[in-house]
Design an enzyme around this catalytic site. Sequence first.
Site, PDB file in Angstrom:
ATOM      1  N   GLU A 218       0.841  -1.207   0.000  1.00  0.00           N
ATOM      2  CA  GLU A 218       0.000   0.000   0.000  1.00  0.00           C
ATOM      3  C   GLU A 218       0.868   1.246   0.000  1.00  0.00           C
ATOM      4  OE1 GLU A 218      -2.706   1.448  -0.349  1.00  0.00           O
ATOM      5  OE2 GLU A 218      -4.418   0.492   0.624  1.00  0.00           O
TER       6      GLU A 218
ATOM      7  N   ASP B 152      -4.653   5.941   5.512  1.00  0.00           N
ATOM      8  CA  ASP B 152      -5.188   7.170   6.100  1.00  0.00           C
ATOM      9  C   ASP B 152      -6.292   6.783   7.083  1.00  0.00           C
ATOM     10  OD1 ASP B 152      -6.085   9.672   6.691  1.00  0.00           O
ATOM     11  OD2 ASP B 152      -6.595  10.246   4.651  1.00  0.00           O
TER      12      ASP B 152
HETATM   13  P1  IMP Z   1      -7.996   5.339   3.435  1.00  0.00           P
HETATM   14  O1  IMP Z   1      -9.098   4.402   3.018  1.00  0.00           O
HETATM   15  O2  IMP Z   1      -8.533   6.596   4.066  1.00  0.00           O
HETATM   16  O3  IMP Z   1      -6.944   4.696   4.299  1.00  0.00           O
HETATM   17  O4  IMP Z   1      -7.351   5.879   2.090  1.00  0.00           O
HETATM   18  C1  IMP Z   1      -6.275   5.280   1.494  1.00  0.00           C
HETATM   19  C2  IMP Z   1      -6.101   5.734   0.057  1.00  0.00           C
HETATM   20  O5  IMP Z   1      -6.434   7.126  -0.114  1.00  0.00           O
HETATM   21  C3  IMP Z   1      -4.654   5.630  -0.341  1.00  0.00           C
HETATM   22  O6  IMP Z   1      -4.356   4.358  -0.880  1.00  0.00           O
HETATM   23  C4  IMP Z   1      -4.468   6.776  -1.310  1.00  0.00           C
HETATM   24  O7  IMP Z   1      -4.771   6.350  -2.609  1.00  0.00           O
HETATM   25  C5  IMP Z   1      -5.471   7.817  -0.870  1.00  0.00           C
HETATM   26  N1  IMP Z   1      -4.836   8.846   0.002  1.00  0.00           N
HETATM   27  C6  IMP Z   1      -4.946   8.987   1.341  1.00  0.00           C
HETATM   28  N2  IMP Z   1      -4.209  10.023   1.799  1.00  0.00           N
HETATM   29  C7  IMP Z   1      -3.596  10.548   0.696  1.00  0.00           C
HETATM   30  C8  IMP Z   1      -2.655  11.646   0.522  1.00  0.00           C
HETATM   31  O8  IMP Z   1      -2.228  12.353   1.445  1.00  0.00           O
HETATM   32  N3  IMP Z   1      -2.257  11.865  -0.761  1.00  0.00           N
HETATM   33  C9  IMP Z   1      -2.681  11.124  -1.828  1.00  0.00           C
HETATM   34  N4  IMP Z   1      -3.541  10.101  -1.691  1.00  0.00           N
HETATM   35  C10 IMP Z   1      -3.997   9.808  -0.442  1.00  0.00           C
END
Ligand code: IMP
Length: 189
Positions: A107, A111
Amino acid sequence: MAEGWYDADIERVVVSEERLRERVDSLAKEVAADYAEHDSVLLVGVLKGAFVFMADFARALGRNGRHAEVEFMAISSYGQGATSSGVVRILKDLDRDIAGRHVIVVEDIVDSGLTLSWLLRYLASRAAASVRVVALLRKPDAATVEVDVQYVGFDIPNDFVVGYGLDYAERYREVPYIGVLKPAVYTRG
Ligand code: IMP
């Protein structure tokens, strides 16, 4: 060193190229040692963001004596908004059966962790022998969700970052470091 087209858009560098190189190598050493008993591991990269990390990580594993096969999945979690909804759509599925395989999910960034927790349930339903996660970056909110990320490259502050595969509006993926964009980039439309 030559200046990239993107340098003028970057407010600050969060993780430099050199630190990325060193950390990718030390993560690979750790994983290679942990999987020393296994014949092979199957890396599952999550597109698009993980493509740069995946390429470097697979080669670092190889340099450290660990054979790895690679697969990719593309999933979309963000939809139109900027925050993760937990609603995941498979844009590209695995090309082959992973039953009985030792899988390492690669990954770019964790986030909210919603994307990852969905993916781990999905891979478990496909009967992998084991599933672990290596994430290059982790943001503070990830600590509040119940996803086990065994290998983390860097814990970073809660800023939106680009580079090393990560984009803003499909740009900046080729930036060789991890950085924060200048606020003006978001308003220039
Ligand atoms: P989560 O489901 O919130 O953990 O989101 C994860 C996905 O969101 C990652 O695999 C990224 O593709 C995108 N993402 C989360 N934070 C960022 C960031 O700061 N910059 C770019 N993409 C992000």
